[in-house]
Motif scaffolding. Structure first.
Motif, PDB file in Angstrom:
ATOM      1  N   GLU A   1      29.479 -52.820 -68.720  1.00 26.93           N
ATOM      2  CA  GLU A   1      29.340 -54.219 -69.676  1.00 26.93           C
ATOM      3  C   GLU A   1      28.486 -53.746 -70.523  1.00 26.93           C
ATOM      4  O   GLU A   1      28.480 -54.249 -71.607  1.00 26.93           O
ATOM      5  CB  GLU A   1      28.905 -55.055 -68.786  1.00 26.93           C
ATOM      6  N   LEU A   2      27.538 -53.057 -70.413  1.00 25.41           N
ATOM      7  CA  LEU A   2      26.327 -52.654 -71.585  1.00 25.41           C
ATOM      8  C   LEU A   2      26.513 -51.497 -72.291  1.00 25.41           C
ATOM      9  O   LEU A   2      25.476 -51.129 -73.048  1.00 25.41           O
ATOM     10  CB  LEU A   2      24.940 -52.921 -70.570  1.00 25.41           C
TER      11      LEU A   2
ATOM     12  N   ALA B   1      43.057 -44.860 -58.855  1.00 27.40           N
ATOM     13  CA  ALA B   1      42.032 -45.479 -57.921  1.00 27.40           C
ATOM     14  C   ALA B   1      40.910 -45.797 -58.944  1.00 27.40           C
ATOM     15  O   ALA B   1      40.262 -46.784 -58.562  1.00 27.40           O
ATOM     16  CB  ALA B   1      41.527 -43.976 -57.356  1.00 27.40           C
ATOM     17  N   MET B   2      40.735 -45.183 -60.141  1.00 25.38           N
ATOM     18  CA  MET B   2      39.818 -45.483 -61.167  1.00 25.38           C
ATOM     19  C   MET B   2      40.071 -47.453 -61.497  1.00 25.38           C
ATOM     20  O   MET B   2      39.320 -48.047 -61.435  1.00 25.38           O
ATOM     21  CB  MET B   2      39.762 -44.925 -62.266  1.00 25.38           C
ATOM     22  N   ASP B   3      41.286 -47.510 -61.673  1.00 24.32           N
ATOM     23  CA  ASP B   3      41.653 -49.062 -61.868  1.00 24.32           C
ATOM     24  C   ASP B   3      41.442 -49.780 -60.902  1.00 24.32           C
ATOM     25  O   ASP B   3      41.004 -50.863 -60.866  1.00 24.32           O
ATOM     26  CB  ASP B   3      43.406 -48.904 -62.194  1.00 24.32           C
ATOM     27  N   LYS B   4      41.478 -49.422 -59.648  1.00 28.40           N
ATOM     28  CA  LYS B   4      41.336 -50.234 -58.367  1.00 28.40           C
ATOM     29  C   LYS B   4      39.807 -50.523 -58.191  1.00 28.40           C
ATOM     30  O   LYS B   4      39.257 -51.472 -58.028  1.00 28.40           O
ATOM     31  CB  LYS B   4      41.810 -49.433 -57.116  1.00 28.40           C
ATOM     32  N   ILE B   5      39.039 -49.494 -58.525  1.00 24.38           N
ATOM     33  CA  ILE B   5      37.355 -49.558 -58.397  1.00 24.38           C
ATOM     34  C   ILE B   5      37.088 -50.629 -59.538  1.00 24.38           C
ATOM     35  O   ILE B   5      36.119 -51.274 -59.108  1.00 24.38           O
ATOM     36  CB  ILE B   5      36.889 -48.219 -58.775  1.00 24.38           C
ATOM     37  N   ILE B   6      37.593 -50.562 -60.772  1.00 22.79           N
ATOM     38  CA  ILE B   6      37.336 -51.450 -61.725  1.00 22.79           C
ATOM     39  C   ILE B   6      37.643 -52.893 -61.237  1.00 22.79           C
ATOM     40  O   ILE B   6      36.898 -53.863 -61.579  1.00 22.79           O
ATOM     41  CB  ILE B   6      37.911 -51.072 -62.932  1.00 22.79           C
TER      42      ILE B   6
ATOM     43  N   SER C   1      26.159 -51.104 -61.299  1.00 18.27           N
ATOM     44  CA  SER C   1      25.443 -50.169 -61.894  1.00 18.27           C
ATOM     45  C   SER C   1      24.295 -50.841 -62.661  1.00 18.27           C
ATOM     46  O   SER C   1      24.434 -51.965 -62.805  1.00 18.27           O
ATOM     47  CB  SER C   1      26.232 -49.172 -62.560  1.00 18.27           C
ATOM     48  N   THR C   2      23.377 -50.273 -63.120  1.00 14.04           N
ATOM     49  CA  THR C   2      22.269 -50.931 -63.723  1.00 14.04           C
ATOM     50  C   THR C   2      22.851 -51.140 -65.282  1.00 14.04           C
ATOM     51  O   THR C   2      22.291 -51.976 -65.842  1.00 14.04           O
ATOM     52  CB  THR C   2      21.005 -49.736 -64.018  1.00 14.04           C
ATOM     53  N   GLY C   3      23.992 -50.602 -65.559  1.00 16.88           N
ATOM     54  CA  GLY C   3      24.562 -50.825 -66.860  1.00 16.88           C
ATOM     55  C   GLY C   3      25.373 -52.056 -66.829  1.00 16.88           C
ATOM     56  O   GLY C   3      26.061 -52.250 -67.794  1.00 16.88           O
ATOM     57  N   GLY C   4      25.612 -52.593 -65.745  1.00 19.89           N
ATOM     58  CA  GLY C   4      26.469 -53.949 -65.247  1.00 19.89           C
ATOM     59  C   GLY C   4      27.628 -53.426 -64.695  1.00 19.89           C
ATOM     60  O   GLY C   4      27.761 -52.292 -64.267  1.00 19.89           O
TER      61      GLY C   4
END
Length: 74
Positions: free
Chosen positions: A14-15, A38-43, A50-53
């Motif tokens: 997000e950041l 898998a990446m789509d599912k994680i998102i 994370s510290t970045g949102g």
């Protein structure tokens, strides 16, 4: 000699930062389509913060193969 396969997945946040996740002992038959899914599912599930949102998108993915040779310490 022991070889290890590491899946690295980079996500945008997000950041506007990049967050990397590493999965050790990735299977030999892993495909790009499987990793993308898998990446789509994680998102979409938002299971990692994370510290970045929140994770918002896929940036990159790669398999890294390393080898290690044990040394005799006599």
């Amino acid at each position: 000699m022991a070889a290890q396969r590491i899946l690295e997945m980079d996500f945008s946040t997000e950041l506007g930062k990049t967050q990397r996740l590493r999965i050790y002992d990735a299977k030999e038959t892993l495909t790009g389509a499987e990793v993308a899914a898998a990446m789509d599912k994680i998102i979409t599930t938002g299971i990692f913060k994370s510290t970045g949102g929140n994770l918002t998108g896929k940036v990159d993915a790669r398999i890294i193969t390393t080898t290690a040779d044990d040394l005799d310490l006599v």
